[in-house]
Write a protein that holds these residues in place. Structure first.
Motif, PDB file in Angstrom:
ATOM      1  N   GLY A 211       0.777  -1.237   0.000  1.00 43.51           N
ATOM      2  CA  GLY A 211       0.000   0.000   0.000  1.00 43.51           C
ATOM      3  C   GLY A 211       0.799   1.271   0.000  1.00 43.51           C
ATOM      4  O   GLY A 211       0.243   2.344   0.240  1.00 43.51           O
ATOM      5  N   GLU A 212       2.114   1.210  -0.311  1.00 46.52           N
ATOM      6  CA  GLU A 212       2.904   2.438  -0.283  1.00 46.52           C
ATOM      7  C   GLU A 212       2.586   3.366  -1.451  1.00 46.52           C
ATOM      8  O   GLU A 212       3.026   4.511  -1.475  1.00 46.52           O
ATOM      9  CB  GLU A 212       4.402   2.114  -0.264  1.00 46.52           C
ATOM     10  N   ARG A 213       1.779   2.884  -2.422  1.00 45.94           N
ATOM     11  CA  ARG A 213       1.413   3.711  -3.571  1.00 45.94           C
ATOM     12  C   ARG A 213      -0.010   4.261  -3.463  1.00 45.94           C
ATOM     13  O   ARG A 213      -0.527   4.836  -4.425  1.00 45.94           O
ATOM     14  CB  ARG A 213       1.541   2.891  -4.862  1.00 45.94           C
ATOM     15  N   SER A 214      -0.641   4.093  -2.317  1.00 44.87           N
ATOM     16  CA  SER A 214      -2.049   4.469  -2.178  1.00 44.87           C
ATOM     17  C   SER A 214      -2.300   5.934  -2.504  1.00 44.87           C
ATOM     18  O   SER A 214      -3.278   6.284  -3.166  1.00 44.87           O
ATOM     19  CB  SER A 214      -2.538   4.171  -0.758  1.00 44.87           C
ATOM     20  N   PHE A 215      -1.419   6.819  -2.052  1.00 53.97           N
ATOM     21  CA  PHE A 215      -1.652   8.254  -2.273  1.00 53.97           C
ATOM     22  C   PHE A 215      -1.563   8.594  -3.753  1.00 53.97           C
ATOM     23  O   PHE A 215      -2.271   9.487  -4.227  1.00 53.97           O
ATOM     24  CB  PHE A 215      -0.660   9.104  -1.472  1.00 53.97           C
TER      25      PHE A 215
END
Length: 224
Positions: A211-215
């Motif tokens: 989820g490190e690309r959620s933003f």
């Protein structure tokens, strides 16, 4: 450990101010591109302008603040290309670290992972988002450290401040749309459990959906 009689200098006013502003930026209290108004900051921090400006200079050196003549200081922003490069570099470095470091041969290297995770759990309980971002970086850096590869860790540290900006924005997106702070940290504990179990493919699979690309994903043109 310090020797008997060795002097320990307390943090300076400048460093304390810089750390306070850093936490406000990483917690999302200041948005990317937002102007840092000196009058408000001096009042909030209870300091005069000279130490404030020196603190802002330190943060500029770290890449968290941009200062322009006659305009003042603003929170650093990242372009779409910046984000792409930072995230792909982070993914590649962490993948290499897992391939080299899992199963963990030197179990003492796991100490840093557990210590960072414990700080994250405390930060989540206290809703200290700025510290949670910093310790989230420390946790992932400790995973990279499992490889015992000095140059790999040095490259990871070289983009620390830019990663912190991404992590700050990502934590805001995760909390806003997906999970609580406690749930956010629980995912990291699960990742560490997989690392300790010793299956690198399971760790890589979890990192792929971490989820490190959620933003970045929330900024799709359809507005979703």
């Amino acid at each position: 450990m310090t020797s008997v009689g060795e002097r320990i200098d307390p943090p300076s006013l400048v460093s304390l101010a810089a750390e306070s502003i850093r936490k406000m930026i990483l917690s999302g209290a200041f948005a990317p591109g937002e102007r840092l108004v000196e009058e408000r900051l001096t009042e909030h921090l209870g300091i005069s302008r000279p130490p404030l400006r020196e603190a802002l200079r330190l943060l500029q050196n770290d890449g968290l603040v941009v200062t322009r003549p006659r305009y003042g200081s603003t929170v650093a922003t990242l372009t779409d290309q910046d984000v792409f490069e930072i995230l792909t570099l982070r993914t590649g470095l962490e993948k290499m670290a897992v391939e080299l470091g899992v199963p963990v041969q030197d179990r003492s290297r796991l100490v840093a992972c557990h210590e960072a995770l414990e700080r994250m759990e405390r930060n989540a309980r206290e809703e200290d988002r700025g510290s949670l971002v910093e310790n989230g970086y420390a946790f992932h850096a400790s995973i990279v450290g499992l490889a015992g590869h000095r140059r790999l860790s040095e490259i990871y540290r070289s983009v620390q401040q830019q990663m912190l900006l991404c992590m700050s924005r990502n934590l805001d997106a995760r909390e806003r749309y997906y999970e609580s702070l406690v749930e956010h940290v629980a995912r990291h504990r699960y990742l560490l459990e997989l690392i300790e179990a010793g299956d690198p493919q399971a760790v890589l699979a979890e990192l792929a959906v971490h989820g490190e690309r959620s933003f970045a994903e929330r900024r799709d043109p359809d507005g979703s």
